[in-house]
Motif scaffolding. Structure first.
Motif, PDB file in Angstrom:
ATOM      1  N   ALA A  95      47.830  47.551  44.519  1.00  0.00           N
ATOM      2  CA  ALA A  95      46.426  47.348  44.172  1.00  0.00           C
ATOM      3  C   ALA A  95      45.528  48.204  45.067  1.00  0.00           C
ATOM      4  CB  ALA A  95      46.064  45.872  44.296  1.00  0.00           C
ATOM      5  N   ALA A  96      45.932  48.355  46.346  1.00  0.00           N
ATOM      6  CA  ALA A  96      45.095  49.085  47.304  1.00  0.00           C
ATOM      7  C   ALA A  96      44.927  50.553  46.910  1.00  0.00           C
ATOM      8  CB  ALA A  96      45.703  48.987  48.698  1.00  0.00           C
ATOM      9  N   ARG A  97      45.873  51.082  46.130  1.00  0.00           N
ATOM     10  CA  ARG A  97      45.799  52.485  45.749  1.00  0.00           C
ATOM     11  C   ARG A  97      44.850  52.703  44.571  1.00  0.00           C
ATOM     12  NH1 ARG A  97      51.309  55.628  44.206  1.00  0.00           N
ATOM     13  NH2 ARG A  97      50.261  57.561  43.662  1.00  0.00           N
ATOM     14  N   GLY A 138      33.597  37.429  37.140  1.00  0.00           N
ATOM     15  CA  GLY A 138      33.243  36.642  38.328  1.00  0.00           C
ATOM     16  C   GLY A 138      33.380  37.380  39.655  1.00  0.00           C
ATOM     17  N   VAL A 139      34.140  38.471  39.687  1.00  0.00           N
ATOM     18  CA  VAL A 139      34.312  39.175  40.970  1.00  0.00           C
ATOM     19  C   VAL A 139      33.532  40.485  41.020  1.00  0.00           C
ATOM     20  CG1 VAL A 139      36.603  38.137  41.270  1.00  0.00           C
ATOM     21  CG2 VAL A 139      36.428  40.454  40.335  1.00  0.00           C
ATOM     22  N   ALA A 140      32.609  40.673  40.053  1.00  0.00           N
ATOM     23  CA  ALA A 140      31.890  41.948  39.930  1.00  0.00           C
ATOM     24  C   ALA A 140      31.280  42.422  41.244  1.00  0.00           C
ATOM     25  CB  ALA A 140      30.801  41.826  38.865  1.00  0.00           C
ATOM     26  N   GLU A 141      30.755  41.475  42.033  1.00  0.00           N
ATOM     27  CA  GLU A 141      30.049  41.890  43.248  1.00  0.00           C
ATOM     28  C   GLU A 141      30.912  41.799  44.504  1.00  0.00           C
ATOM     29  OE1 GLU A 141      26.304  39.801  43.064  1.00  0.00           O
ATOM     30  OE2 GLU A 141      25.940  40.731  41.099  1.00  0.00           O
ATOM     31  N   PRO A 144      37.342  44.680  46.954  1.00  0.00           N
ATOM     32  CA  PRO A 144      38.736  44.341  46.661  1.00  0.00           C
ATOM     33  C   PRO A 144      39.325  43.268  47.585  1.00  0.00           C
ATOM     34  CG  PRO A 144      38.432  46.706  46.512  1.00  0.00           C
ATOM     35  CD  PRO A 144      37.125  46.139  46.961  1.00  0.00           C
ATOM     36  N   ALA A 145      39.099  43.405  48.893  1.00  0.00           N
ATOM     37  CA  ALA A 145      39.720  42.464  49.842  1.00  0.00           C
ATOM     38  C   ALA A 145      39.265  41.026  49.618  1.00  0.00           C
ATOM     39  CB  ALA A 145      39.416  42.901  51.272  1.00  0.00           C
ATOM     40  N   GLN A 146      38.130  40.864  48.914  1.00  0.00           N
ATOM     41  CA  GLN A 146      37.625  39.510  48.680  1.00  0.00           C
ATOM     42  C   GLN A 146      38.131  38.907  47.371  1.00  0.00           C
ATOM     43  OE1 GLN A 146      33.586  41.119  48.942  1.00  0.00           O
ATOM     44  NE2 GLN A 146      33.197  39.785  50.694  1.00  0.00           N
ATOM     45  N   SER A 147      39.012  39.615  46.636  1.00  0.00           N
ATOM     46  CA  SER A 147      39.597  39.022  45.428  1.00  0.00           C
ATOM     47  C   SER A 147      41.119  39.016  45.525  1.00  0.00           C
ATOM     48  CB  SER A 147      39.149  39.722  44.147  1.00  0.00           C
ATOM     49  OG  SER A 147      38.519  40.931  44.383  1.00  0.00           O
ATOM     50  N   SER A 148      41.751  38.239  44.639  1.00  0.00           N
ATOM     51  CA  SER A 148      43.218  38.115  44.664  1.00  0.00           C
ATOM     52  C   SER A 148      43.869  39.395  44.140  1.00  0.00           C
ATOM     53  CB  SER A 148      43.638  36.932  43.790  1.00  0.00           C
ATOM     54  OG  SER A 148      43.459  37.273  42.419  1.00  0.00           O
ATOM     55  N   GLY A 149      45.180  39.509  44.360  1.00  0.00           N
ATOM     56  CA  GLY A 149      45.908  40.682  43.878  1.00  0.00           C
ATOM     57  C   GLY A 149      45.801  40.847  42.375  1.00  0.00           C
ATOM     58  N   GLY A 150      45.897  39.734  41.649  1.00  0.00           N
ATOM     59  CA  GLY A 150      45.807  39.793  40.192  1.00  0.00           C
ATOM     60  C   GLY A 150      44.427  40.231  39.731  1.00  0.00           C
ATOM     61  N   GLN A 152      42.388  42.072  41.506  1.00  0.00           N
ATOM     62  CA  GLN A 152      42.260  43.495  41.850  1.00  0.00           C
ATOM     63  C   GLN A 152      42.921  44.373  40.781  1.00  0.00           C
ATOM     64  OE1 GLN A 152      43.354  44.536  45.940  1.00  0.00           O
ATOM     65  NE2 GLN A 152      42.945  42.430  46.525  1.00  0.00           N
ATOM     66  N   GLN A 153      44.087  43.946  40.280  1.00  0.00           N
ATOM     67  CA  GLN A 153      44.757  44.757  39.262  1.00  0.00           C
ATOM     68  C   GLN A 153      43.975  44.760  37.948  1.00  0.00           C
ATOM     69  OE1 GLN A 153      46.350  46.776  40.810  1.00  0.00           O
ATOM     70  NE2 GLN A 153      48.491  46.664  40.198  1.00  0.00           N
ATOM     71  N   ARG A 154      43.307  43.643  37.639  1.00  0.00           N
ATOM     72  CA  ARG A 154      42.505  43.637  36.415  1.00  0.00           C
ATOM     73  C   ARG A 154      41.254  44.498  36.578  1.00  0.00           C
ATOM     74  NH1 ARG A 154      41.776  37.676  34.849  1.00  0.00           N
ATOM     75  NH2 ARG A 154      42.527  37.211  36.958  1.00  0.00           N
ATOM     76  N   VAL A 155      40.686  44.512  37.785  1.00  0.00           N
ATOM     77  CA  VAL A 155      39.562  45.431  38.041  1.00  0.00           C
ATOM     78  C   VAL A 155      40.071  46.878  37.948  1.00  0.00           C
ATOM     79  CG1 VAL A 155      37.870  46.218  39.749  1.00  0.00           C
ATOM     80  CG2 VAL A 155      38.298  43.756  39.461  1.00  0.00           C
ATOM     81  N   ALA A 156      41.282  47.103  38.468  1.00  0.00           N
ATOM     82  CA  ALA A 156      41.875  48.452  38.395  1.00  0.00           C
ATOM     83  C   ALA A 156      42.044  48.889  36.936  1.00  0.00           C
ATOM     84  CB  ALA A 156      43.218  48.478  39.118  1.00  0.00           C
ATOM     85  N   LEU A 157      42.415  47.933  36.071  1.00  0.00           N
ATOM     86  CA  LEU A 157      42.504  48.243  34.637  1.00  0.00           C
ATOM     87  C   LEU A 157      41.135  48.643  34.095  1.00  0.00           C
ATOM     88  CD1 LEU A 157      44.726  45.408  33.090  1.00  0.00           C
ATOM     89  CD2 LEU A 157      45.101  47.862  32.946  1.00  0.00           C
TER      90      LEU A 157
END
Ligand code: ADP
Ligand code: MG
Length: 291
Positions: A95-97, A138-141, A144-150, A152-157
């Protein structure tokens, strides 16, 4: 129709020092627009190399690879930058990448659109739409470090889909996630396909992914070796059932890979006898001519 992905006899050789690894050894693959295809295979079989070639980060050594009509061999550096920004969207396992750590989710999603010259208002609307469709409004603002791995991957999508790519490429996107988060990321992938019409090519070890898609392609030794197609059939009583069938891949040169179990059962090695019958081709051990 122009294929979303077309690989013909694709070869990719990795050179490091004096050693050469032929990661792709004449791979054939065709994916139609709108399809969702899972690519499976043992570690080292060439899955990431295939994705990196299609992502424009690794150049083919020989053979052809085209994505939505864009030929990957011989692109200039400038064409490659635009290709990566506008034709494909890529999601990696880590996710970090996928996300810039100091930007919020919505800033991450807005960035590729800003780079492509999309205006501020359209950027905001598209960002809201994507985060909503993928279930992470819900995580728009949050960074990355403040959301879960899942999440983060959906934001990455969402980042990968921002510029409406012809093809979404995902390399083990659920590899670092627990079962629940994996399921959410998968649901998001299938939403991308059904609601946004995106073509998806996803590399995975996860049977949960490959069992959910209509087509799974297996890579062995740098070539596509077999495919499983799944479809729903409605029987006479009106009940729907899932039918899955496995096929061997016949490449353009006429090669088929015989599964190891078949070879071992009949001790096939080096040479075999082929015979054309009325409706099939027989493969026999060299010392057993048959009939
Ligand atoms: P997979 O993703 O299926 O595990 P990869 O595409 O990463 O497979 O690797 C295929 C083969 O190519 C492996 O033998 C791997 O060690 C080799 N390989 C991959 N990348 C490089 C590289 N940059 N340099 C040298 N060898 C590499
Ligand atoms: Mg890999």
């Amino acid at each position: 129709m122009v294929a979303a992905v077309l690989c013909e006899q694709l070869v990719r050789i990795h050179r490091s020092g004096t050693t050469e690894v032929q990661a792709l050894q004449g791979l054939d693959l065709r994916v139609e627009p709108g399809e969702v295809v899972a690519v499976v295979g043992a570690s080292g079989s060439g899955k990431s190399t295939l994705l990196n070639v299609l992502a424009g980060t690794d150049a083919p050594s020989a053979g052809r690879a085209t994505v939505a009509g864009h030929e990957l061999a011989g692109m200039t550096a400038g064409q490659r930058v635009r290709y990566r920004r506008e034709v494909v969207g890529v999601v990696f396992q880590q996710a970090a990448r996928n996300l810039l750590p100091h930007l919020t989710a919505e800033q991450n999603v807005g960035l590729p659109m800003a780079l492509a010259g999309t205006g501020r208002r359209e950027r905001a609307a598209r960002t809201r739409e994507l985060l909503g469709v993928l279930g992470v409004a819900g995580v728009a603002e949050r960074r990355p470090a403040q959301s879960s791995g899942g999440e983060q991957q959906r934001v990455a999508l969402a980042v990968a889909l921002a510029n409406r790519p012809a093809v979404l490429l995902a390399d083990e996107p659920t590899g670092e996630l627990d079962t629940t988060s994996s399921r959410e990321v998968l649901a998001a992938l299938s939403t991308a396909s059904t609601e946004l019409g995106t073509t998806v090519l996803v590399v995975t070890h996860d049977p949960g992914v490959s069992e959910q898609v209509a087509r799974t392609v297996a890579i062995r030794d740098g070539r596509t070796s077999s495919e499983v197609l799944r479809r729903t059939e409605v029987d006479d009583d009106g009940a729907a059932r899932l039918v899955s069938e496995e096929f061997a891949v016949l490449d353009r040169a006429g090669r088929v890979q015989l599964p190891r179990e078949h070879r071992e059962a009949l001790e096939l090695a080096h040479r075999v006898r082929l015979a054309l019958e009325a409706d099939h081709i027989a493969v026999r051990p060299a010392d057993r001519p048959g009939r």
